[in-house]
Design a protein around this motif. Structure first.
Motif, PDB file in Angstrom:
ATOM      1  N   ASP A   1      65.089   0.982 -37.827  1.00 34.51           N
ATOM      2  CA  ASP A   1      66.183   0.289 -38.485  1.00 34.51           C
ATOM      3  C   ASP A   1      67.486   0.972 -38.085  1.00 34.51           C
ATOM      4  N   ARG A   2      68.542   0.735 -38.830  1.00 36.72           N
ATOM      5  CA  ARG A   2      69.840   1.303 -38.471  1.00 36.72           C
ATOM      6  C   ARG A   2      69.782   2.818 -38.322  1.00 36.72           C
ATOM      7  N   ASP A   3      69.272   3.508 -39.344  1.00 27.76           N
ATOM      8  CA  ASP A   3      69.245   4.970 -39.306  1.00 27.76           C
ATOM      9  C   ASP A   3      68.314   5.475 -38.216  1.00 27.76           C
TER      10      ASP A   3
ATOM     11  N   ALA B   1      70.461  -5.469 -32.954  1.00 28.87           N
ATOM     12  CA  ALA B   1      70.049  -4.264 -33.678  1.00 28.87           C
ATOM     13  C   ALA B   1      71.016  -3.111 -33.410  1.00 28.87           C
TER      14      ALA B   1
ATOM     15  N   GLU C   1      74.299  -3.873 -35.254  1.00 25.96           N
ATOM     16  CA  GLU C   1      74.219  -3.653 -36.700  1.00 25.96           C
ATOM     17  C   GLU C   1      74.146  -2.162 -37.029  1.00 25.96           C
ATOM     18  N   ALA C   2      73.638  -1.367 -36.088  1.00 25.33           N
ATOM     19  CA  ALA C   2      73.586   0.084 -36.303  1.00 25.33           C
ATOM     20  C   ALA C   2      74.930   0.749 -36.012  1.00 25.33           C
TER      21      ALA C   2
END
Length: 206
Positions: free
Chosen positions: A115-117, A146, A149-150
């Motif tokens: 995910d983002r982190d 992706a 968004e990160a």
């Protein structure tokens, strides 16, 4: 002068995709481009870079090959001199290890989630553990979104053509994400008879 990355879907759909200044098949199909690729290889050597860009593949599941082929059978994983690094999850790493990633010399960047982190941590590790400074992502909309968004997508190189693909009645047509907040920093054309426009958009000035 950078390294290259794509998402797993792109790799599965384009079997044999090996990102180098000149792919092996191009030597036969486009021999006139040989001087250009030779110059790119000389540039990399002069700047202390590996001959081939390191090929990064993103895959939460660890599935890098099309379902019709055995795991890690793509030519990418057996081409001499091409270093492959898979960015994956814990579960994906187990799949890759079981498929013989170590024997194929596929290195792993493993995060619990992508995910983002997780993506941020993975890129920090690519920077600290492998010394990567510039990463060219040739993937499709999934991985680009992706990365966007990160907050780690710095620039987008976009080609605008004179052919419009209508989405009505068609399935699977993906559209570019919103470029709001990006700055157009360069624009050019190929020249006649092509109507293509090449644009460079920047998100993160730092």
């Amino acid at each position: 002068f950078g390294d290259c990355s794509v998402g797993a879907e792109t790799q599965r759909d384009q079997r044999g995709l090996i990102q180098t200044p000149q792919e092996l098949w191009e030597r036969k199909v486009y021999p006139e481009l040989q001087p250009v690729s030779d110059a790119l290889y000389r540039f990399r050597e002069a700047h202390g870079l590996p001959r081939h860009p390191r090929n990064i593949r993103y895959s939460p599941s660890g599935r890098l090959d099309h379902k019709d082929y055995p795991p890690l059978s793509d030519p990418l994983f057996s081409t001499p001199g091409v270093e492959v690094i898979a960015v994956t999850t814990t579960e994906g790493a187990e799949q890759l290890k079981a498929a013989g990633a170590e024997a194929k010399c596929v290195k792993l960047i493993v995060e619990p989630t992508l995910d983002r982190d997780g993506l941020i941590r993975a890129h920090e590790r690519l920077f600290s553990e492998y010394g990567m400074r510039y990463l060219d992502c040739e993937g499709g909309e999934t991985i680009l979104l992706a990365l966007r968004e990160a907050g780690i997508l710095d620039e987008v190189f976009l080609t605008v053509t004179d052919i419009e693909i209508g989405v009505a009645g068609r399935e699977g047509v993906k559209q570019m994400f919103d470029l709001n907040g990006a700055e157009l920093v360069a624009e050019g054309t190929i020249g006649p008879p092509s109507a293509w426009v090449l644009r460079r958009w920047r998100f993160n000035r730092r």
